[in-house]
Design a protein around this motif. Structure first.
Motif, PDB file in Angstrom:
ATOM      1  N   VAL A  67       0.858  -1.196   0.000  1.00  0.00           N
ATOM      2  CA  VAL A  67       0.000   0.000   0.000  1.00  0.00           C
ATOM      3  C   VAL A  67       0.888   1.237   0.000  1.00  0.00           C
ATOM      4  CG1 VAL A  67      -1.843   1.252   1.189  1.00  0.00           C
ATOM      5  CG2 VAL A  67      -1.705  -1.233   1.402  1.00  0.00           C
ATOM      6  N   LEU A  68       0.623   2.153  -0.927  1.00  0.00           N
ATOM      7  CA  LEU A  68       1.379   3.414  -1.008  1.00  0.00           C
ATOM      8  C   LEU A  68       0.426   4.585  -0.789  1.00  0.00           C
ATOM      9  CD1 LEU A  68       3.834   5.261  -1.918  1.00  0.00           C
ATOM     10  CD2 LEU A  68       2.933   5.009  -4.251  1.00  0.00           C
ATOM     11  N   VAL A  69       0.800   5.484   0.119  1.00  0.00           N
ATOM     12  CA  VAL A  69       0.027   6.720   0.327  1.00  0.00           C
ATOM     13  C   VAL A  69       0.994   7.907   0.391  1.00  0.00           C
ATOM     14  CG1 VAL A  69      -1.798   5.536   1.651  1.00  0.00           C
ATOM     15  CG2 VAL A  69       0.092   6.654   2.852  1.00  0.00           C
ATOM     16  N   ALA A  70       0.456   9.108   0.256  1.00  0.00           N
ATOM     17  CA  ALA A  70       1.290  10.313   0.340  1.00  0.00           C
ATOM     18  C   ALA A  70       0.447  11.494   0.779  1.00  0.00           C
ATOM     19  CB  ALA A  70       1.916  10.600  -1.027  1.00  0.00           C
ATOM     20  N   ASP A  71       1.121  12.488   1.275  1.00  0.00           N
ATOM     21  CA  ASP A  71       0.456  13.767   1.533  1.00  0.00           C
ATOM     22  C   ASP A  71       1.394  14.907   1.153  1.00  0.00           C
ATOM     23  OD1 ASP A  71      -1.942  15.187   2.912  1.00  0.00           O
ATOM     24  OD2 ASP A  71      -0.147  16.222   3.628  1.00  0.00           O
ATOM     25  N   THR A  72       0.828  15.923   0.546  1.00  0.00           N
ATOM     26  CA  THR A  72       1.595  17.100   0.150  1.00  0.00           C
ATOM     27  C   THR A  72       1.059  18.315   0.900  1.00  0.00           C
ATOM     28  OG1 THR A  72       2.003  16.159  -2.030  1.00  0.00           O
ATOM     29  CG2 THR A  72       2.273  18.543  -1.827  1.00  0.00           C
ATOM     30  N   THR A  73       1.985  19.020   1.542  1.00  0.00           N
ATOM     31  CA  THR A  73       1.616  20.190   2.338  1.00  0.00           C
ATOM     32  C   THR A  73       2.524  21.352   1.954  1.00  0.00           C
ATOM     33  OG1 THR A  73       0.897  18.820   4.193  1.00  0.00           O
ATOM     34  CG2 THR A  73       1.540  21.067   4.725  1.00  0.00           C
ATOM     35  N   VAL A  74       1.956  22.519   1.795  1.00  0.00           N
ATOM     36  CA  VAL A  74       2.760  23.722   1.565  1.00  0.00           C
ATOM     37  C   VAL A  74       3.051  24.363   2.919  1.00  0.00           C
ATOM     38  CG1 VAL A  74       2.701  26.058   0.593  1.00  0.00           C
ATOM     39  CG2 VAL A  74       2.003  24.106  -0.805  1.00  0.00           C
ATOM     40  N   ARG A 127       9.589  32.735  -0.911  1.00  0.00           N
ATOM     41  CA  ARG A 127       9.948  31.314  -0.983  1.00  0.00           C
ATOM     42  C   ARG A 127       9.150  30.538   0.044  1.00  0.00           C
ATOM     43  NH1 ARG A 127      16.475  30.614  -1.875  1.00  0.00           N
ATOM     44  NH2 ARG A 127      16.535  32.051  -3.625  1.00  0.00           N
ATOM     45  N   HIS A 128       8.771  29.323  -0.318  1.00  0.00           N
ATOM     46  CA  HIS A 128       8.116  28.429   0.649  1.00  0.00           C
ATOM     47  C   HIS A 128       8.632  27.007   0.407  1.00  0.00           C
ATOM     48  CE1 HIS A 128       5.515  28.300  -2.981  1.00  0.00           C
ATOM     49  NE2 HIS A 128       5.331  27.040  -2.658  1.00  0.00           N
ATOM     50  N   ASN A 129       8.243  26.097   1.269  1.00  0.00           N
ATOM     51  CA  ASN A 129       8.614  24.693   1.081  1.00  0.00           C
ATOM     52  C   ASN A 129       7.378  23.876   0.741  1.00  0.00           C
ATOM     53  OD1 ASN A 129      11.384  24.844   1.619  1.00  0.00           O
ATOM     54  ND2 ASN A 129      11.045  24.712   3.828  1.00  0.00           N
ATOM     55  N   VAL A 130       7.556  22.929  -0.158  1.00  0.00           N
ATOM     56  CA  VAL A 130       6.489  21.952  -0.402  1.00  0.00           C
ATOM     57  C   VAL A 130       6.991  20.605   0.131  1.00  0.00           C
ATOM     58  CG1 VAL A 130       5.010  20.813  -2.094  1.00  0.00           C
ATOM     59  CG2 VAL A 130       5.685  23.204  -2.434  1.00  0.00           C
ATOM     60  N   ILE A 131       6.244  20.085   1.080  1.00  0.00           N
ATOM     61  CA  ILE A 131       6.638  18.842   1.752  1.00  0.00           C
ATOM     62  C   ILE A 131       5.749  17.718   1.245  1.00  0.00           C
ATOM     63  CG2 ILE A 131       6.847  17.707   4.007  1.00  0.00           C
ATOM     64  CD1 ILE A 131       6.800  20.569   5.235  1.00  0.00           C
ATOM     65  N   ILE A 160       6.243  30.318 -11.127  1.00  0.00           N
ATOM     66  CA  ILE A 160       7.357  29.694 -10.386  1.00  0.00           C
ATOM     67  C   ILE A 160       8.677  29.834 -11.142  1.00  0.00           C
ATOM     68  CG2 ILE A 160       8.128  27.574  -9.215  1.00  0.00           C
ATOM     69  CD1 ILE A 160       5.419  28.640  -8.171  1.00  0.00           C
ATOM     70  N   PRO A 161       9.519  30.799 -10.764  1.00  0.00           N
ATOM     71  CA  PRO A 161      10.791  30.991 -11.467  1.00  0.00           C
ATOM     72  C   PRO A 161      11.880  30.007 -11.034  1.00  0.00           C
ATOM     73  CG  PRO A 161      10.560  32.637  -9.743  1.00  0.00           C
ATOM     74  CD  PRO A 161       9.278  31.843  -9.742  1.00  0.00           C
ATOM     75  N   TRP A 162      11.718  29.362  -9.881  1.00  0.00           N
ATOM     76  CA  TRP A 162      12.833  28.598  -9.296  1.00  0.00           C
ATOM     77  C   TRP A 162      12.320  27.552  -8.310  1.00  0.00           C
ATOM     78  CZ3 TRP A 162      14.269  28.074  -4.177  1.00  0.00           C
ATOM     79  CH2 TRP A 162      15.588  27.700  -3.905  1.00  0.00           C
ATOM     80  N   ILE A 163      12.894  26.364  -8.395  1.00  0.00           N
ATOM     81  CA  ILE A 163      12.688  25.390  -7.316  1.00  0.00           C
ATOM     82  C   ILE A 163      14.015  24.723  -6.996  1.00  0.00           C
ATOM     83  CG2 ILE A 163      10.305  24.875  -8.113  1.00  0.00           C
ATOM     84  CD1 ILE A 163      11.260  22.013  -8.752  1.00  0.00           C
ATOM     85  N   GLN A 164      14.119  24.223  -5.797  1.00  0.00           N
ATOM     86  CA  GLN A 164      15.273  23.401  -5.427  1.00  0.00           C
ATOM     87  C   GLN A 164      14.725  22.141  -4.794  1.00  0.00           C
ATOM     88  OE1 GLN A 164      18.946  25.126  -3.651  1.00  0.00           O
ATOM     89  NE2 GLN A 164      18.429  23.770  -1.950  1.00  0.00           N
ATOM     90  N   GLY A 165      14.843  21.025  -5.501  1.00  0.00           N
ATOM     91  CA  GLY A 165      14.295  19.785  -4.970  1.00  0.00           C
ATOM     92  C   GLY A 165      13.699  18.957  -6.080  1.00  0.00           C
ATOM     93  N   SER A 166      12.457  18.555  -5.924  1.00  0.00           N
ATOM     94  CA  SER A 166      11.836  17.606  -6.852  1.00  0.00           C
ATOM     95  C   SER A 166      10.542  18.180  -7.414  1.00  0.00           C
ATOM     96  CB  SER A 166      11.537  16.308  -6.092  1.00  0.00           C
ATOM     97  OG  SER A 166      10.618  15.510  -6.809  1.00  0.00           O
ATOM     98  N   PHE A 167      10.496  18.311  -8.745  1.00  0.00           N
ATOM     99  CA  PHE A 167       9.279  18.803  -9.399  1.00  0.00           C
ATOM    100  C   PHE A 167       8.113  17.841  -9.127  1.00  0.00           C
ATOM    101  CE2 PHE A 167       6.365  19.179 -12.970  1.00  0.00           C
ATOM    102  CZ  PHE A 167       6.212  20.548 -13.088  1.00  0.00           C
ATOM    103  N   THR A 168       8.375  16.537  -9.273  1.00  0.00           N
ATOM    104  CA  THR A 168       7.300  15.568  -9.024  1.00  0.00           C
ATOM    105  C   THR A 168       6.881  15.577  -7.546  1.00  0.00           C
ATOM    106  OG1 THR A 168       9.031  13.870  -8.973  1.00  0.00           O
ATOM    107  CG2 THR A 168       7.677  13.995 -10.966  1.00  0.00           C
ATOM    108  N   GLY A 169       7.825  15.912  -6.673  1.00  0.00           N
ATOM    109  CA  GLY A 169       7.479  16.049  -5.246  1.00  0.00           C
ATOM    110  C   GLY A 169       6.458  17.157  -5.047  1.00  0.00           C
ATOM    111  N   VAL A 170       6.663  18.280  -5.719  1.00  0.00           N
ATOM    112  CA  VAL A 170       5.714  19.400  -5.601  1.00  0.00           C
ATOM    113  C   VAL A 170       4.350  18.973  -6.160  1.00  0.00           C
ATOM    114  CG1 VAL A 170       5.247  21.808  -6.246  1.00  0.00           C
ATOM    115  CG2 VAL A 170       7.592  21.090  -5.749  1.00  0.00           C
ATOM    116  N   MET A 171       4.369  18.186  -7.222  1.00  0.00           N
ATOM    117  CA  MET A 171       3.112  17.696  -7.837  1.00  0.00           C
ATOM    118  C   MET A 171       2.394  16.663  -6.988  1.00  0.00           C
ATOM    119  SD  MET A 171       3.702  16.877 -11.832  1.00  0.00           S
ATOM    120  CE  MET A 171       2.163  16.016 -12.146  1.00  0.00           C
ATOM    121  N   GLY A 172       3.073  16.139  -5.967  1.00  0.00           N
ATOM    122  CA  GLY A 172       2.375  15.222  -5.065  1.00  0.00           C
ATOM    123  C   GLY A 172       3.012  13.865  -4.859  1.00  0.00           C
TER     124      GLY A 172
END
Ligand SMILES: Cc1cn([C@H]2C[C@H](O)[C@@H](COP(=O)(O)OP(=O)(O)OP(=O)(O)O)O2)c(=O)[nH]c1=O
Length: 189
Positions: free
Chosen positions: A64-71, A98-102, A158-170
């Protein structure tokens, strides 16, 4: 063995498909996502993810795979806006900053559990009134943490990200592939 995606998010299904993984079942976990008083974004995101995992029933050999995305704006949690007014409030807060997407992931197979959290820093340009109003009118903010979608019209902000584009998408693709492999899933790459 079945792979169950415990998420109603079409983006998560799409990102899995991009990896070459088609779940055998897709079940949305119906849980209360209200933050607790004083709760910080990362522990919140991880707690909600665990609650989603606990809400999905499975057979012992299923994965089972689940996820949650929070700004996260500093210590503030920005979840999915309830209406256009709240989306406007979130976007005005994020504008020019700037903010973080978790995104927290959790996997279960029988009695075994795996968890990963991926954090991406995102910069949003300063939004004009016209941009904000057009975006609100598009309705894209609905069902999106923080009230925007980087993969859609929101990408223009969004001019800039540092991390994972797919992570931001969820669903961060690399971490997802790793966690599913650790749980014993095999697929054609
Ligand atoms: C920031 C951001 C979020 N999102 C989305 C991803 C998630 O679907 C959503 C955050 O809500 P979540 O509660 O993580 O997920 P969900 O309600 O869509 O699905 P479920 O709980 O059943 O798994 O925001 C984007 O699509 N693009 C973005 O740029």
């Amino acid at each position: 063995m079945r792979l169950i995606l415990g998420s109603g998010s079409p983006r998560r299904k799409e990102i899995l498909a991009g990896l070459g993984i088609i779940p055998d079942a897709v079940i949305a976990a119906d849980i209360d996502e209200t933050p607790q008083k004083g709760e910080l974004p990362r522990p919140y995101c991880e707690r909600v993810t665990r609650a989603k995992l606990d809400a999905i029933a499975s057979d012992p050999d299923d994965i089972v795979l689940v996820a949650d995305t929070t700004v996260a704006l500093g210590r503030r949690i920005l979840g999915k806006p309830e209406n256009a007014a709240q989306a406007a409030e979130y976007l005005l807060k994020l504008s020019g900053r700037r903010h973080n997407v978790i995104t927290a992931l959790a996997v279960r197979r029988g009695a075994q559990h795996w968890a990963r959290t991926q954090v991406t820093a995102v910069k949003m340009k300063r939004l004009s009134d016209v941009e904000l109003n057009d975006y609100l009118a598009s309705g894209e903010w609905q069902g999106k943490a923080g009230g925007y979608a980087i993969q859609g019209r929101g990408g223009a902000f969004i001019p800039w990200i540092q991390g994972s584009f797919t992570g931001v998408m969820g669903l961060p693709a690399m971490e997802t592939a790793q966690i599913l492999r650790a749980a014993g899933l095999r697929w054609d790459t």
